[in-house]
Design an enzyme around this catalytic site. Sequence first.
Site, PDB file in Angstrom:
ATOM      1  N   GLN A 136      -4.443  -1.184   9.433  1.00 44.93           N
ATOM      2  CA  GLN A 136      -4.670  -2.885   8.954  1.00 44.93           C
ATOM      3  C   GLN A 136      -5.826  -3.790   9.657  1.00 44.93           C
ATOM      4  O   GLN A 136      -5.890  -3.853  10.554  1.00 44.93           O
ATOM      5  CB  GLN A 136      -3.869  -3.197   8.223  1.00 44.93           C
ATOM      6  CG  GLN A 136      -3.460  -4.058   7.791  1.00 44.93           C
ATOM      7  CD  GLN A 136      -3.951  -4.944   5.920  1.00 44.93           C
ATOM      8  OE1 GLN A 136      -4.268  -3.261   5.329  1.00 44.93           O
ATOM      9  NE2 GLN A 136      -4.478  -5.830   5.559  1.00 44.93           N
ATOM     10  N   LYS A 165       0.448  -0.962   0.064  1.00 41.92           N
ATOM     11  CA  LYS A 165       0.114  -0.158  -0.188  1.00 41.92           C
ATOM     12  C   LYS A 165       0.750   1.346  -0.053  1.00 41.92           C
ATOM     13  O   LYS A 165       0.567   1.852  -0.647  1.00 41.92           O
ATOM     14  CB  LYS A 165      -0.976  -0.582   1.412  1.00 41.92           C
ATOM     15  CG  LYS A 165      -2.161  -0.886   1.215  1.00 41.92           C
ATOM     16  CD  LYS A 165      -2.600  -1.530   2.137  1.00 41.92           C
ATOM     17  CE  LYS A 165      -4.153  -2.136   2.703  1.00 41.92           C
ATOM     18  NZ  LYS A 165      -4.876  -2.797   3.105  1.00 41.92           N
ATOM     19  N   ASP A 206     -11.533   2.887   4.025  1.00 37.64           N
ATOM     20  CA  ASP A 206     -11.842   2.018   3.521  1.00 37.64           C
ATOM     21  C   ASP A 206     -13.216   1.422   3.691  1.00 37.64           C
ATOM     22  O   ASP A 206     -13.695   1.075   3.315  1.00 37.64           O
ATOM     23  CB  ASP A 206     -11.929   0.622   5.458  1.00 37.64           C
ATOM     24  CG  ASP A 206     -10.510   0.496   5.447  1.00 37.64           C
ATOM     25  OD1 ASP A 206     -10.191  -0.268   3.700  1.00 37.64           O
ATOM     26  OD2 ASP A 206     -10.133   0.190   6.200  1.00 37.64           O
TER      27      ASP A 206
END
Length: 283
Positions: free
Chosen positions: A97, A53, A120
């Site tokens: 995460q 990422k 997200d």
Amino acid sequence: MTARIIDGKQVAAEVRAEVAARAAALAARGRVPGLAVVLVGDDPASAVYVRNKAKAAREAGVRAFDHVLPASTSQGELMALVARLNADSAVDGILVQLPLPSSLDARPVLEAIDPAKDVDGFHADNVGRLWSGMPRLVPCTPLGVMRLLAHEGANLRGASAVVVGRSNLVGKPMAALLLAADATVTICHSRTADLAARVAGADVLVAAIGRAELIRGAWIKPGATVIDVGMNRVGGKLVGDVEFAAAAERAAAITPVPGGVGPMTIAMLLSNTLDAAERRASG
Ligand code: GUN
């Protein structure tokens, strides 16, 4: 018949090029977009994702702020980091995460993220917006699937779409997006009776249940579009949720694993980061 193979790497490269152009335009106005990625613990798969990422962000002209915390981090320490990132004007997007170590509770952490920085799309505000027809930040993987379907020219209006999997990360937001695109949506899961019959009715199938080759090729409706979100490690090999070779004999189009949905997730994360950054820059 042999299916067209949907090239996620190519479509992801298109998305990343769009992101890079948008990032350059913002940077020219003195607003370099920033993405904070938080990793708690030393799960090796998560560490790889987080590195990828950060690398993809930098390549697109997005500043990446990596926060790698030990597994012993307390709930309070993690909440304090999120509060700092919320207050940091250089940070446009925040990603924590998942999964977190079992000693930590993910839900309050996700709810502590500023919804405007929630790249997200997991915050309840963003979930409610999605289901209410006012989408803002939408989960990356389902967004990537929609982009692949658009790239394929898949006709969703009135189509029978079957989503296998009901997670908050993929299955549920996937169903919301397909519904918003006027598909008739069925959500199946591990307790669904006669999964084979449900799958056999799908014009568009999205498999996101996390069980290697659970969905047999013989179940696929001839001419269907098959999107495989599964990433299951079997004897060192990455395998999807769909029995690929047999499914490709029946489907019109199918994503490979790897090289299908996977590359799209990071591309859409960067796209969400630019959405957040542009909104913050103009707001
Ligand atoms: N773990 C696996 N996929 C994801 C994702 O899309 N976002 C976050 N935050 N964690 C994940």
